[in-house]
Enzyme design. Sequence first.
Site, PDB file in Angstrom:
ATOM      1  N   PRO A 173      18.631   8.006 -18.659  1.00 32.89           N
ATOM      2  CA  PRO A 173      18.805   7.690 -17.245  1.00 32.89           C
ATOM      3  C   PRO A 173      18.595   8.877 -16.294  1.00 32.89           C
ATOM      4  O   PRO A 173      19.004   9.994 -16.597  1.00 32.89           O
ATOM      5  CB  PRO A 173      20.248   7.188 -17.156  1.00 32.89           C
ATOM      6  N   ASN A 174      17.964   8.542 -15.199  1.00 34.69           N
ATOM      7  CA  ASN A 174      17.709   9.466 -14.078  1.00 34.69           C
ATOM      8  C   ASN A 174      16.602  10.494 -14.357  1.00 34.69           C
ATOM      9  O   ASN A 174      16.210  11.233 -13.464  1.00 34.69           O
ATOM     10  CB  ASN A 174      19.004  10.181 -13.639  1.00 34.69           C
TER      11      ASN A 174
ATOM     12  N   ARG B 122      14.876  15.209  -8.519  1.00 33.26           N
ATOM     13  CA  ARG B 122      16.310  15.196  -8.781  1.00 33.26           C
ATOM     14  C   ARG B 122      16.831  16.626  -8.994  1.00 33.26           C
ATOM     15  O   ARG B 122      16.375  17.319  -9.918  1.00 33.26           O
ATOM     16  CB  ARG B 122      16.523  14.392 -10.064  1.00 33.26           C
TER      17      ARG B 122
ATOM     18  N   TYR C  68      16.945  20.920 -12.676  1.00 33.37           N
ATOM     19  CA  TYR C  68      15.980  20.257 -13.568  1.00 33.37           C
ATOM     20  C   TYR C  68      14.518  20.615 -13.288  1.00 33.37           C
ATOM     21  O   TYR C  68      13.623  20.134 -14.002  1.00 33.37           O
ATOM     22  CB  TYR C  68      16.180  18.731 -13.488  1.00 33.37           C
TER      23      TYR C  68
ATOM     24  N   ASN D  83      16.112  12.934 -25.093  1.00 34.11           N
ATOM     25  CA  ASN D  83      17.029  13.438 -24.081  1.00 34.11           C
ATOM     26  C   ASN D  83      17.724  12.197 -23.522  1.00 34.11           C
ATOM     27  O   ASN D  83      17.172  11.502 -22.666  1.00 34.11           O
ATOM     28  CB  ASN D  83      16.273  14.187 -22.982  1.00 34.11           C
TER      29      ASN D  83
ATOM     30  N   ALA E  98      22.760  11.380 -19.402  1.00 33.34           N
ATOM     31  CA  ALA E  98      24.215  11.188 -19.340  1.00 33.34           C
ATOM     32  C   ALA E  98      24.743  10.336 -20.494  1.00 33.34           C
ATOM     33  O   ALA E  98      25.910  10.477 -20.888  1.00 33.34           O
ATOM     34  CB  ALA E  98      24.596  10.560 -18.001  1.00 33.34           C
TER      35      ALA E  98
ATOM     36  N   HIS F  39      26.653  11.840 -23.533  1.00 31.45           N
ATOM     37  CA  HIS F  39      28.078  12.175 -23.513  1.00 31.45           C
ATOM     38  C   HIS F  39      28.974  10.950 -23.657  1.00 31.45           C
ATOM     39  O   HIS F  39      30.190  11.080 -23.705  1.00 31.45           O
ATOM     40  CB  HIS F  39      28.405  12.899 -22.195  1.00 31.45           C
TER      41      HIS F  39
ATOM     42  N   ASP G 115      24.903   5.560 -33.033  1.00 29.90           N
ATOM     43  CA  ASP G 115      24.786   4.629 -34.169  1.00 29.90           C
ATOM     44  C   ASP G 115      23.329   4.238 -34.417  1.00 29.90           C
ATOM     45  O   ASP G 115      22.909   4.097 -35.572  1.00 29.90           O
ATOM     46  CB  ASP G 115      25.607   3.354 -33.918  1.00 29.90           C
TER      47      ASP G 115
ATOM     48  N   GLU H 140      17.555  16.535 -30.534  1.00 30.76           N
ATOM     49  CA  GLU H 140      18.227  16.340 -29.234  1.00 30.76           C
ATOM     50  C   GLU H 140      17.739  17.408 -28.258  1.00 30.76           C
ATOM     51  O   GLU H 140      17.748  18.597 -28.577  1.00 30.76           O
ATOM     52  CB  GLU H 140      19.746  16.460 -29.417  1.00 30.76           C
TER      53      GLU H 140
ATOM     54  N   HIS I  75      17.858  18.913 -24.207  1.00 30.31           N
ATOM     55  CA  HIS I  75      18.392  18.932 -22.834  1.00 30.31           C
ATOM     56  C   HIS I  75      17.681  20.015 -22.033  1.00 30.31           C
ATOM     57  O   HIS I  75      17.411  21.110 -22.562  1.00 30.31           O
ATOM     58  CB  HIS I  75      19.901  19.179 -22.805  1.00 30.31           C
TER      59      HIS I  75
ATOM     60  N   SER J 245      18.921  21.350 -19.128  1.00 29.45           N
ATOM     61  CA  SER J 245      19.938  22.333 -18.728  1.00 29.45           C
ATOM     62  C   SER J 245      20.800  22.701 -19.935  1.00 29.45           C
ATOM     63  O   SER J 245      20.822  21.969 -20.942  1.00 29.45           O
ATOM     64  CB  SER J 245      20.818  21.739 -17.630  1.00 29.45           C
TER      65      SER J 245
ATOM     66  N   ARG K 247      27.952  23.854 -18.256  1.00 32.83           N
ATOM     67  CA  ARG K 247      28.238  22.966 -17.127  1.00 32.83           C
ATOM     68  C   ARG K 247      29.627  22.325 -17.307  1.00 32.83           C
ATOM     69  O   ARG K 247      30.464  22.864 -18.021  1.00 32.83           O
ATOM     70  CB  ARG K 247      27.101  21.947 -17.004  1.00 32.83           C
TER      71      ARG K 247
ATOM     72  N   ARG L 176      30.200  17.362 -20.173  1.00 29.98           N
ATOM     73  CA  ARG L 176      28.852  17.489 -20.754  1.00 29.98           C
ATOM     74  C   ARG L 176      28.866  18.227 -22.097  1.00 29.98           C
ATOM     75  O   ARG L 176      27.835  18.417 -22.731  1.00 29.98           O
ATOM     76  CB  ARG L 176      27.908  18.206 -19.783  1.00 29.98           C
TER      77      ARG L 176
END
Length: 138
Positions: A9-10, A17, A22, A71, A74, A77, A84, A95, A97, A99, A104, A108
């Site tokens: 998301p986002n 953004r 980012y 990625n 949100a 978290h 799963d 994985e 990210h 940032s 942070r 997070r």
Amino acid sequence: MNIAIINGPNLNLLGKREPNIYGSLTFDEYLISLKKEFKDIKFEYFQSNIEGKIIDQIHKVGFTSNFILINAAAYTHTSVAIGDAIKSITSPVIEIHISNTFSREDFRHKSYISPVAKGLIIGFGIDSYRLGVLSCLK
Ligand code: DQA
């Protein structure tokens, strides 16, 4: 070699953004540079703001991709269900990210992806994806 990239998301708003966190590139622009640099790799890119659609995509690519870079933004978290889903597939998952989530807010610092990922690349800006691709070539 085929690599599936899944963004949560986002991340469709990359470039607009919070550019101080980012960066100012859109993911589409960045993907063009990745494809140019790694000409022998077939990239399958997917982004969704919807948890269930991300899970469907993990199921779709998770038995045929050589690697998945995810990625989950949100959802990293919060999402037991994405964790799963990753446990349920056979493709190795990295994985990603942009940032450094550990520098942070405390919320997070928790990840439902990390325990089920092959490895983590966090905090190198948008180039975390490029470093993720390089890790697939080893
Ligand atoms: C992020 C970090 C997450 O905490 C955040 O919710 C994001 C982006 C990153 O790439 O730095 O949306 O996954």
